[in-house]
Design an enzyme around this catalytic site. Structure first.
Site, PDB file in Angstrom:
ATOM      1  CG  ASN A  55      -1.881  -1.178   1.170  1.00  0.00           C
ATOM      2  OD1 ASN A  55      -2.018  -1.826   0.124  1.00  0.00           O
ATOM      3  ND2 ASN A  55      -2.530  -1.479   2.280  1.00  0.00           N
ATOM      4  CG  HIS A  94       3.939  -1.899  -4.831  1.00  0.00           C
ATOM      5  ND1 HIS A  94       2.761  -2.600  -4.970  1.00  0.00           N
ATOM      6  CD2 HIS A  94       4.919  -2.764  -5.227  1.00  0.00           C
ATOM      7  CE1 HIS A  94       3.027  -3.824  -5.424  1.00  0.00           C
ATOM      8  NE2 HIS A  94       4.322  -3.954  -5.578  1.00  0.00           N
ATOM      9  CB  CYS A 137      13.043  14.791 -10.234  1.00  0.00           C
ATOM     10  SG  CYS A 137      13.418  15.383 -11.900  1.00  0.00           S
TER      11      CYS A 137
HETATM   12  P1  OAD Z   1      -5.921  -5.997  -5.012  1.00  0.00           P
HETATM   13  O1  OAD Z   1      -6.980  -5.005  -5.312  1.00  0.00           O
HETATM   14  O2  OAD Z   1      -5.346  -6.763  -6.156  1.00  0.00           O
HETATM   15  O3  OAD Z   1      -6.450  -7.049  -3.965  1.00  0.00           O
HETATM   16  C1  OAD Z   1      -7.152  -6.689  -2.828  1.00  0.00           C
HETATM   17  C2  OAD Z   1      -7.449  -7.949  -2.070  1.00  0.00           C
HETATM   18  O4  OAD Z   1      -8.037  -7.592  -0.851  1.00  0.00           O
HETATM   19  C3  OAD Z   1      -8.407  -8.915  -2.769  1.00  0.00           C
HETATM   20  O5  OAD Z   1      -7.859 -10.221  -2.748  1.00  0.00           O
HETATM   21  C4  OAD Z   1      -9.675  -8.844  -1.920  1.00  0.00           C
HETATM   22  O6  OAD Z   1     -10.354 -10.097  -1.854  1.00  0.00           O
HETATM   23  C5  OAD Z   1      -9.106  -8.462  -0.587  1.00  0.00           C
HETATM   24  N1  OAD Z   1     -10.019  -7.724   0.286  1.00  0.00           N
HETATM   25  C6  OAD Z   1     -11.012  -6.869  -0.032  1.00  0.00           C
HETATM   26  N2  OAD Z   1     -11.566  -6.345   1.049  1.00  0.00           N
HETATM   27  C7  OAD Z   1     -10.915  -6.875   2.109  1.00  0.00           C
HETATM   28  C8  OAD Z   1     -11.025  -6.725   3.525  1.00  0.00           C
HETATM   29  N3  OAD Z   1     -11.908  -5.903   4.074  1.00  0.00           N
HETATM   30  N4  OAD Z   1     -10.171  -7.437   4.307  1.00  0.00           N
HETATM   31  C9  OAD Z   1      -9.251  -8.269   3.761  1.00  0.00           C
HETATM   32  N5  OAD Z   1      -9.108  -8.447   2.437  1.00  0.00           N
HETATM   33  C10 OAD Z   1      -9.935  -7.768   1.625  1.00  0.00           C
HETATM   34  O7  OAD Z   1      -4.793  -5.233  -4.197  1.00  0.00           O
HETATM   35  P2  OAD Z   1      -3.263  -5.656  -3.960  1.00  0.00           P
HETATM   36  O8  OAD Z   1      -3.128  -7.129  -3.891  1.00  0.00           O
HETATM   37  O9  OAD Z   1      -2.762  -4.845  -2.839  1.00  0.00           O
HETATM   38  O10 OAD Z   1       0.406  -1.858  -7.444  1.00  0.00           O
HETATM   39  O11 OAD Z   1      -2.623  -5.148  -5.301  1.00  0.00           O
HETATM   40  C11 OAD Z   1      -1.241  -5.242  -5.455  1.00  0.00           C
HETATM   41  C12 OAD Z   1      -0.742  -4.126  -6.319  1.00  0.00           C
HETATM   42  O12 OAD Z   1      -1.456  -4.104  -7.561  1.00  0.00           O
HETATM   43  C13 OAD Z   1      -0.974  -2.749  -5.751  1.00  0.00           C
HETATM   44  O13 OAD Z   1       0.022  -2.357  -4.847  1.00  0.00           O
HETATM   45  C14 OAD Z   1      -0.938  -1.897  -6.979  1.00  0.00           C
HETATM   46  C15 OAD Z   1      -1.819  -2.737  -7.860  1.00  0.00           C
HETATM   47  O14 OAD Z   1      -1.709  -2.553  -9.207  1.00  0.00           O
HETATM   48  C16 OAD Z   1       0.816  -0.902  -8.260  1.00  0.00           C
HETATM   49  O15 OAD Z   1       0.112   0.039  -8.569  1.00  0.00           O
HETATM   50  C17 OAD Z   1       2.223  -1.098  -8.699  1.00  0.00           C
END
Ligand code: OAD
Length: 239
Positions: free
Chosen positions: A87, A106, A114
């Site tokens: 996050n 990330h 810059c």
């Molecule tokens: P995602 O949006 O891919 O995944 C979010 C996860 O949280 C899903 O598996 C949901 O099932 C789960 N979820 C939703 N609500 C929840 C809750 N209340 N409690 C627990 N889990 C819950 O997000 P990330 O895996 O963080 O990177 O995504 C990884 C990266 O992809 C991000 O850092 C970002 C994105 O593109 C970049 O921008 C480089």
């Protein structure tokens, strides 16, 4: 007790920050190749800048939830602990996790850096104008200090994760609120948990689910406070 916690967007969902791949996630409504790549910034810096400004505003208005607070509580009870979060928001930090116990792999949305030279600064206050700022050193456009698709992970932060993993296996590894889309998240979870417990906290199944030793299909703000209570009382058994 040695503990690694890996978090993703789901941990901030209950603070009102959208996830990326969930039902109302950013990548359901927006095309990441238009907003979160170096090519997108080169093509339309203003569009990218505005999207990140809006996200900054939403994060400033949000508060840490019980999941962030639970992880922060763990840091106060354990000496051997690292949080690795994908996050870019500051909710883990605002819940009280010291910087030396946390890796934002990330990047940090409140850092502006810059796009050409090494200049960077911390920009917490709302932007006075919506225009993309220029670097005070070299006058190139400034960009948010986050990792975009196709970019390398920040070397220093990567080293901090590797150093922690090299320090030995964890008794408990918790992976919460992430789809574990990126292979390194799964690799780190497996490397940390070799022989120990690997707990997944996620209402949905992910690629990590079949590798976990314990699955908690609950929101992070419900499950994490309970796990943390269990870990703390296991560490300080009642006499
Ligand atoms: P995602 O949006 O891919 O995944 C979010 C996860 O949280 C899903 O598996 C949901 O099932 C789960 N979820 C939703 N609500 C929840 C809750 N209340 N409690 C627990 N889990 C819950 O997000 P990330 O895996 O963080 O990177 O995504 C990884 C990266 O992809 C991000 O850092 C970002 C994105 O593109 C970049 O921008 C480089």
């Amino acid at each position: 007790m040695r503990v690694l916690v890996l978090t993703g967007a789901g941990v901030s969902a209950e603070s009102g920050i959208p996830t990326f791949r969930g039902k109302d996630g950013y990548w359901k409504n927006f095309d990441p190749t238009r907003l979160a790549t170096p090519e997108a910034f080169a093509r339309d810096p203003q569009l990218v800048w505005e999207w990140y400004s809006e996200r900054r505003q939403r994060i400033r208005n949000a508060r840490p939830n019980a999941a962030h607070e639970a992880v922060a509580r763990l840091t106060r009870h354990l000496g051997d602990f690292l949080l690795v979060t994908q996050n870019v928001d500051d909710l883990h930090a605002r819940a009280g996790i010291p910087a030396e116990r946390m890796v934002q792999i990330h990047g940090d949305i409140f850092v502006t850096r810059c796009s050409r030279c090494e200049f960077k600064r911390y920009d917490y206050e709302p932007e006075q104008e919506r225009a993309v700022p220029n670097c005070p050193d070299c006058h190139a456009l400034m960009r948010p200090g986050v990792v975009w698709f196709g970019e390398q992970l920040p070397w220093n932060e990567l080293k901090r994760v590797e150093n922690f993993l090299d320090g030995g296996a964890c008794d408990v590894t918790i992976v919460a609120g992430t789809t574990a889309t990126f292979g390194y998240i799964i690799d780190w979870a497996l490397q940390a948990s070799r022989g120990g417990e690997l707990i997944e906290v996620n209402p949905e199944e992910t690629p990590l689910s079949r590798l976990a030793t314990r699955l908690l299909r609950e929101p992070a703000a419900i499950a994490l406070p309970r796990i943390v209570d269990q870990l703390i009382s296991a560490r300080h058994p009642r006499l």
